[in-house]
Design an enzyme around this catalytic site. Structure first.
Site, mmCIF file in Angstrom:
data_model
loop_
_atom_site.group_PDB
_atom_site.id
_atom_site.type_symbol
_atom_site.label_atom_id
_atom_site.label_comp_id
_atom_site.label_asym_id
_atom_site.label_seq_id
_atom_site.Cartn_x
_atom_site.Cartn_y
_atom_site.Cartn_z
ATOM 1 C CG HIS A 277 2.860 -2.434 6.523
ATOM 2 N ND1 HIS A 277 3.853 -3.057 5.725
ATOM 3 C CD2 HIS A 277 1.793 -3.070 6.400
ATOM 4 C CE1 HIS A 277 3.210 -4.300 5.554
ATOM 5 N NE2 HIS A 277 1.994 -4.218 5.760
ATOM 6 C CG HIS B 148 -7.464 -11.271 3.616
ATOM 7 N ND1 HIS B 148 -8.566 -10.756 4.223
ATOM 8 C CD2 HIS B 148 -8.066 -12.231 2.488
ATOM 9 C CE1 HIS B 148 -9.795 -11.237 3.294
ATOM 10 N NE2 HIS B 148 -9.366 -11.979 2.473
ATOM 11 C CB SER C 35 -0.246 -5.969 8.422
ATOM 12 O OG SER C 35 -0.795 -7.245 7.712
ATOM 13 C CD GLU D 204 -2.461 -16.333 4.522
ATOM 14 O OE1 GLU D 204 -2.544 -15.059 4.586
ATOM 15 O OE2 GLU D 204 -2.737 -16.979 3.695
ATOM 16 C CG ASP E 42 -12.953 -17.294 3.681
ATOM 17 O OD1 ASP E 42 -12.705 -17.725 2.405
ATOM 18 O OD2 ASP E 42 -13.243 -16.028 3.967
ATOM 19 N N GLY E 43 -10.682 -15.575 6.073
ATOM 20 C CA GLY E 43 -10.956 -14.011 6.772
ATOM 21 C C GLY E 43 -12.328 -13.691 6.636
ATOM 22 C CG ASP F 22 -3.749 -6.374 2.880
ATOM 23 O OD1 ASP F 22 -3.919 -5.741 1.512
ATOM 24 O OD2 ASP F 22 -2.580 -6.293 3.158
HETATM 25 C C1 SAM Z 1 -2.155 -8.923 0.295
HETATM 26 S S1 SAM Z 1 -1.698 -10.452 1.084
HETATM 27 C C2 SAM Z 1 -1.461 -9.734 2.918
HETATM 28 C C3 SAM Z 1 -0.663 -8.938 3.199
HETATM 29 C C4 SAM Z 1 -0.426 -8.597 4.841
HETATM 30 N N1 SAM Z 1 -1.994 -8.045 5.144
HETATM 31 C C5 SAM Z 1 0.544 -7.657 5.072
HETATM 32 O O1 SAM Z 1 0.158 -6.379 4.914
HETATM 33 O O2 SAM Z 1 1.498 -7.779 5.298
HETATM 34 C C6 SAM Z 1 -3.216 -11.361 1.274
HETATM 35 C C7 SAM Z 1 -2.842 -12.637 1.870
HETATM 36 O O3 SAM Z 1 -4.474 -13.225 1.929
HETATM 37 C C8 SAM Z 1 -4.425 -14.684 1.947
HETATM 38 N N2 SAM Z 1 -5.791 -15.016 1.532
HETATM 39 C C9 SAM Z 1 -6.189 -14.991 0.109
HETATM 40 N N3 SAM Z 1 -7.789 -15.491 0.406
HETATM 41 C C10 SAM Z 1 -7.739 -15.533 1.988
HETATM 42 C C11 SAM Z 1 -9.127 -15.632 2.451
HETATM 43 N N4 SAM Z 1 -10.053 -15.892 1.903
HETATM 44 N N5 SAM Z 1 -8.850 -15.499 3.882
HETATM 45 C C12 SAM Z 1 -7.837 -15.191 4.504
HETATM 46 N N6 SAM Z 1 -6.765 -15.133 3.830
HETATM 47 C C13 SAM Z 1 -6.764 -15.266 2.379
HETATM 48 C C14 SAM Z 1 -3.301 -14.760 0.786
HETATM 49 O O4 SAM Z 1 -2.832 -16.139 1.074
HETATM 50 C C15 SAM Z 1 -2.262 -13.501 1.068
HETATM 51 O O5 SAM Z 1 -1.304 -14.237 2.268
#
Ligand code: SAM
Length: 274
Positions: free
Chosen positions: A18, A41, A95, A113, A138-139, A159
């Site tokens: 961050h 993500h 983030s 997300e 899906d990201g 992420d």
């Molecule tokens: C490490 S966390 C993200 C933290 C965030 N970037 C932050 O810094 O505050 C990963 C997130 O990705 C989500 N996630 C998992 N697979 C995903 C995908 N294929 N596409 C988008 N989001 C996904 C999870 O539910 C989780 O909330």
């Protein structure tokens, strides 16, 4: 999709990721031209540090919890700590919320997300920010359709939770595809360091995807051998001065983030340099 970021929000790895985000956004804001932030993500956006998950893991207490009383430091650190403290000591911004709070009226955030419950929480965390849009999908799949952004300036933050055994490869492929579409963008990708060789192989794969400049920032803490004690960031096309900013910002954080000894930050150019 079992990963819940609520257990990890505000830990040592989140803090460094961050701070890097704050530093990159400050750089992008030096020019009046608009930019886009794409967070593939994004998570929930806002985390309750008094809640069960954070209390059970103790990770925020050993991370951001040790930093809140630092009263001076470089501008990036001040911006970050002021932003966190503005929410109170029991809440921590993810983030997308950090980005949303730092955007100007001409800038834009797309926060992706996949988890429906987290996406709904994110939607309410970002509701006050008109320049932020949440997409529940899906990201990895959605990212190519957003590139290049019409602004032709911006940051892509990748992420993932790295739950699947092939997720390092999936993330490296996502970066390669994104570079093909937006070679001048700034890319930041987070990765866990559980095994040095797996982390090195991942960094090598990202380097082969062709960024002219690629910086690796590793953070290591001593701690519970059953937990994650090291993590890295790869930054493609980092802004001028970013590497030095990260080193300066980290100096006052090394003792409080450390345990038996100071936390360690390593900054290394994998391609190009300033
Ligand atoms: C490490 S966390 C993200 C933290 C965030 N970037 C932050 O810094 O505050 C990963 C997130 O990705 C989500 N996630 C998992 N697979 C995903 C995908 N294929 N596409 C988008 N989001 C996904 C999870 O539910 C989780 O909330």
């Amino acid at each position: 999709m079992n990963y819940r970021h609520a257990f990890h929000a505000g830990n040592f790895a989140d803090v460094v990721k961050h701070l890097a985000l704050v530093s990159i956004l400050a750089h992008l804001k030096k020019k009046p031209a608009p930019f886009a932030v794409i967070d593939t993500h994004a998570g929930r956006g806002l985390y309750d540090l008094a809640g069960e998950e954070a209390q059970r893991s103790g990770e925020a207490a050993a991370g951001i919890g040790r930093l809140l009383d630092i009263s001076d430091g470089p501008e990036t650190l001040r911006t970050y700590l002021d932003l966190v403290l503005a929410l109170g000591r029991d809440r921590y911004p993810g983030s997308p919320l950090i980005a949303a709070r730092l955007l100007r009226p001409q800038d834009r955030l797309v926060a992706i997300e996949k988890h429906p419950e987290d996406a709904a929480a994110l939607q309410s965390a970002l509701a006050p920010y008109g320049r932020a849009r949440v997409v529940q999908t899906d990201g990895y799949m959605h990212l190519p359709s957003l590139l290049p952004p019409p602004e032709r300036r911006g940051l892509i933050l990748i992420d993932p939770p790295y739950e699947a055994s092939d997720e390092l490869s999936q993330a490296a492929n996502a970066v390669a595809e994104a570079y093909r579409r937006f070679a001048t963008g700034i890319f930041m990708i987070w990765f866990p360091i559980k095994s040095a060789s797996a982390a090195n192989a991942f960094c090598g794969e990202v380097r082969l995807s062709g960024p002219r400049k690629l910086l690796r920032v590793d953070l290591a803490v001593d701690g519970d051998p059953d937990k994650l004690n090291a993590a890295g960031l790869l930054i493609g096309n980092p802004p001028y001065g970013f590497a030095d900013d990260m080193k300066d910002v980290f100096t006052p954080l090394a003792p409080p983030l450390g345990r038996e000894r100071d936390a360690r930050l390593r900054v290394e150019w994998l391609a190009g340099k300033e």
